[in-house]
Enzyme design. Structure first.
Site, mmCIF file in Angstrom:
data_model
loop_
_atom_site.group_PDB
_atom_site.id
_atom_site.type_symbol
_atom_site.label_atom_id
_atom_site.label_comp_id
_atom_site.label_asym_id
_atom_site.label_seq_id
_atom_site.Cartn_x
_atom_site.Cartn_y
_atom_site.Cartn_z
ATOM 1 N N GLU A 137 0.804 -1.235 0.000
ATOM 2 C CA GLU A 137 0.000 0.000 0.000
ATOM 3 C C GLU A 137 0.835 1.281 0.000
ATOM 4 O OE1 GLU A 137 -3.847 -1.506 2.566
ATOM 5 O OE2 GLU A 137 -2.022 -1.024 3.655
HETATM 6 C C1 TNX Z 1 -4.293 -3.994 4.869
HETATM 7 S S1 TNX Z 1 -2.647 -6.341 4.386
HETATM 8 C C2 TNX Z 1 -3.002 -3.768 5.295
HETATM 9 C C3 TNX Z 1 -2.754 -3.339 6.673
HETATM 10 C C4 TNX Z 1 -4.018 -3.157 7.442
HETATM 11 C C5 TNX Z 1 -4.975 -4.270 7.103
HETATM 12 C C6 TNX Z 1 -6.247 -4.230 7.898
HETATM 13 C C7 TNX Z 1 -1.615 -5.303 4.179
HETATM 14 C C8 TNX Z 1 -0.408 -5.795 3.587
HETATM 15 N N1 TNX Z 1 -1.880 -4.055 4.544
HETATM 16 O O1 TNX Z 1 -1.987 -2.169 6.696
HETATM 17 O O2 TNX Z 1 -3.716 -3.169 8.795
HETATM 18 O O3 TNX Z 1 -5.299 -4.187 5.734
HETATM 19 O O4 TNX Z 1 -7.020 -5.346 7.632
#
Ligand code: TNX
Length: 539
Positions: free
Chosen positions: A342
Site C-alpha cells: 500500500e
Molecule cells: C491492509 S494487508 C493492510 C494493513 C491493514 C490491514 C487491515 C496489508 C499488507 N496491509 O496495513 O492493517 O489491511 O485489515
C-alpha cells in the site's frame, strides 16, 4: 524401521534396569475401556493414524527417557514433563538415574525418519506400557510431543483405579507437515503488545505446530523495535498508538527474549519493517526520511497509504542499512520482511527502485527477503518471497519470477476480519470470516496462478487497529488460527470441516485452562466451555 527394534530393546533394558535397581514392581494390568486414537482431539490432523484400541496408563509411575542431552532431545523431554504437570499434576522425571517405581516409559528417541527431507516428521507409537516418539531432530520430536499433549485426556479419569491415571489411546501415528511455513503475524505497531502477551501467543501457536511468528514491528502509528544507531525511532516514533494511548516498544533485549522463547518452541520470528509506505512514525522521528512533501506529525488514526520514504536519497538507504543490520544481528531466522504494501503515494518507478535496492541490503545481511504481494512488481530475485494478501495479478508476477509465495488471502486468512456483523472487534473490508469460512478453503488451489510447488506455506495475519490487549487479540485469533494450523500442516485429504469442528469443540477445556478468551462461535458445539456466546456478546 530398523531403529524401532533398537528402541524397544533400549526401553526394555532401561525399564528392567530400573526395576531391578529400585523397588521391584510388577506392572499392574488395568483394563481400560476400548479407545480410538483416530477420533482423538488432535489438531492439526496427523498424516496417518492407526488405532489399536487399548491405552497407556499415564500416572505417577511413568518416566520420560530421551536421547542424549546435546541433541536437544532432553530439553524436549523436560518441556513435555512440565506440560504434563500443568495438565495432570503428575511429576514425571526426565532421564532420572533413580526414578523410583516405574511401570511405564515415554521414550523420545532420535531416529532417522522414513523421509530424509522432512526435518519435522515423527512417529508416535503408543502401547500398553510405552510411548515411543521416533524423530530425526529435536524439532520433529517437539512437534511429536504436541500431538501427545493433545491426546492425554483433559480430565483425570480416576474412577478406573484407586489412583489417578490418564488413559492415552494406543496406536501408531506417522506424521509430517504439508507446508514448511506455518505462520501467524501479529501487528504490534497499530497497538503495542507486551513481551508477556507475545509469549502467551507463542505458547498457544506452538501447541498447534505453527512454526513462524511474523512481527509487524513498524507502521505509520508506531515504531516498536529499538535501533541503537537511530534512538528517536522509539523515543518519538514509539510514543503513541492508534487511539492516542502511550504506545511502547521492544528494547533489543526484549526482542532477543522473544526470539529465544520462540526458539524454545521451535518457532522462527520473522521481523518486518514496513517500507517505503507505512513509515509515518519513522519520518516523524527523522524527518529527512519523508518523501510525501508534508510535515510529518504523530499519527493515531487508522488510514493507510499516505506516507512514503524519499526513495531517491542515499541517506535513506544508509538508514535502512543500519536498521536491517541491527535487526538481523538479533534475528537468527532466515527471513527479513520489508513490507512494501500500500505505498499509494510512492511513484511506481520510485517504488521499484526502492524495493530493488532494499532487497540487496537484506541479502547483504544474509537473509531472504519477504514482502507483501506488491513487491513482485519490482525486478526482484527468485529467492525472495511474496506474501499474497490481495492481488492475484501480483501473485502471478511472483510465480513468473520463480519466487515462492506465502498465502495470506485477506478474504480467508485475515484474523482481523470480523466473524459477522455482531463482532465486537475487527474490520470487514475484505469479508466477514466466520469460523467455518476461515477453514473451508484449499491453499493448494486457492489462486489459479499459484502452483503447489511454489507455495511455501500459509500465514494468518492479525492486524491490530481494533484490538489493544491480549483478551481482544484472543477474541480475533481464537479459534480461527487453530484452523489455519490444520490448513498448513495437514494434507488436503485429511481436512474435513465436519470432522474438524468436533475436534475444535473439544479444544474448549484446553483453551479455558490456558485462560484464552476465545470467541465462542455459535457454529461450534463447544465442550463444557467456560464462556457462552451470550456472555461474550454482552460485555
Ligand atoms: C491492509 S494487508 C493492510 C494493513 C491493514 C490491514 C487491515 C496489508 C499488507 N496491509 O496495513 O492493517 O489491511 O485489515
Amino acid at each position: 524401521m530398523k531403529n524401532n527394534v533398537l528402541v524397544h530393546a533400549l526401553v526394555v533394558f532401561v525399564g528392567s534396569a530400573m526395576l531391578i535397581g529400585c523397588q521391584t514392581k510388577v506392572k499392574e494390568q488395568i483394563n481400560f475401556p476400548p479407545t480410538d486414537l483416530a477420533s482423538a482431539d488432535m489438531i492439526p490432523m496427523p498424516l496417518e493414524v492407526v488405532p489399536t484400541n487399548s491405552a497407556f496408563g499415564l500416572d505417577q509411575f511413568t518416566a520420560i527417557y530421551t536421547s542424549a542431552e546435546q541433541t536437544g532431545f532432553e530439553k524436549v523431554g523436560s518441556f513435555l514433563s512440565e506440560k504434563i504437570k500443568g495438565k495432570t499434576g503428575l511429576v514425571i522425571p526426565v532421564n532420572a538415574a533413580d526414578p523410583g517405581e516405574v511401570n511405564g516409559v515415554i521414550y523420545i528417541n532420535q531416529a532417522e525418519g522414513p523421509d530424509a527431507e522432512a526435518t519435522e516428521a515423527y512417529e508416535l507409537n503408543i502401547t500398553n506400557d510405552s510411548i515411543i516418539i521416533n524423530a530425526p531432530t529435536a524439532e520433529a520430536a517437539f512437534r511429536g510431543i504436541q500431538t501427545l499433549r493433545q491426546i492425554i485426556p483433559e480430565v483425570s479419569n480416576d474412577t478406573l483405579a484407586e489412583r489417578p491415571i490418564w488413559p492415552v489411546p494406543s496406536g501408531k501415528i506417522t506424521d509430517k507437515p504439508n507446508f514448511e511455513y506455518r505462520g501467524s503475524m501479529l501487528d504490534v505497531a497499530r497497538h503495542f503488545f507486551s513481551v508477556a502477551d507475545v509469549k502467551k501467543y507463542i505458547d498457544l501457536l506452538a501447541y498447534y505446530k505453527i512454526n513462524h511468528l511474523h512481527l509487524h514491528l513498524t507502521d505509520d502509528q508506531g515504531w516498536r523495535i529499538e535501533i541503537k544507531s537511530w534512538p528517536k525511532l522509539t523515543e518519538v516514533g514509539g510514543s503513541t498508538e492508534v487511539g492516542g494511548e502511550a504506545g511502547g516498544f521492544f528494547t533489543q533485549e526484549d526482542y532477543k527474549e522473544i526470539v529465544a522463547y520462540a526458539a524454545d518452541h521451535y518457532m522462527t520470528i520473522v521481523p518486518e519493517v514496513d517500507m517505503p509506505g507505512h513509515t509515518n512514525a519513522a519520518s516523524v522521528s527523522y524527518p529527512f526520511l519523508n518523501g510525501n512533501g508534508k510535515t510529518p506529525k504523530l499519527y493515531e488514526g487508522t488510514k493507510v497509504g499516505f506516507s512514503t520514504f524519499d526513495t531517491r536519497k542515499d541517506t535513506v538507504y544508509a538508514f535502512i542499512d543500519d536498521v536491517v543490520r541491527e535487526i538481523t544481528e538479533i534475528s537468527p531466522g532466515p527471513y527479513f520482511h520489508i513490507g512494501g504494501d500500500e505505498s499509494h503515494v510512492t511513484k511506481k518507478n520510485d517504488y521499484i527502485y526502492f524495493v530493488n535496492r532494499v532487497e540487496k541490503i537484506v541479502q547483504k545481511y544474509g537473509k531472504r527477503m519477504i514482502g507483501w504481494d506488491e513487491v513482485a512488481t519490482a525486478d526482484i530475485d527468485s529467492t525472495s518471497i511474496s506474501q499474497f494478501w490481495a492481488s492475484e495479478e501480483n501473485a502471478e508476477k511472483a510465480i513468473e519470477k520463480g519466487m515462492q509465495v506465502i498465502l495470506s488471502p485477506a478474504k480467508k486468512a485475515y484474523l482481523d476480519m470480523q466473524y459477522d456483523t455482531l463482532s465486537k472487534f475487527g474490520l470487514h473490508w475484505a469479508a466477514y470470516i466466520p469460523v467455518d469460512t476461515a477453514y473451508i478453503w484449499t491453499p493448494e488451489s486457492y489462486a489459479k496462478g499459484i502452483p503447489r510447488e511454489q507455495i511455501l506455506g500459509v500465514e494468518a495475519p492479525l492486524w491490530s487497529e481494533t484490538i489493544s490487549n491480549i483478551e481482544e487479540l484472543e477474541y480475533l485469533a481464537f479459534p480461527r488460527v487453530i484452523g489455519y494450523s490444520e490448513l498448513s500442516w495437514s494434507t488436503e485429504e485429511n481436512r474435513d470441516w465436519e470432522n474438524y469442528k468436533v475436534r475444535l469443540a473439544n479444544q474448549a477445556p484446553f483453551l479455558d485452562r490456558m485462560n484464552v478468551k476465545y470467541y465462542p462461535s455459535p457454529r461450534i458445539d463447544w465442550k463444557e466451555s467456560k464462556y457462552t456466546y451470550k456472555e461474550i456478546m454482552k460485555d
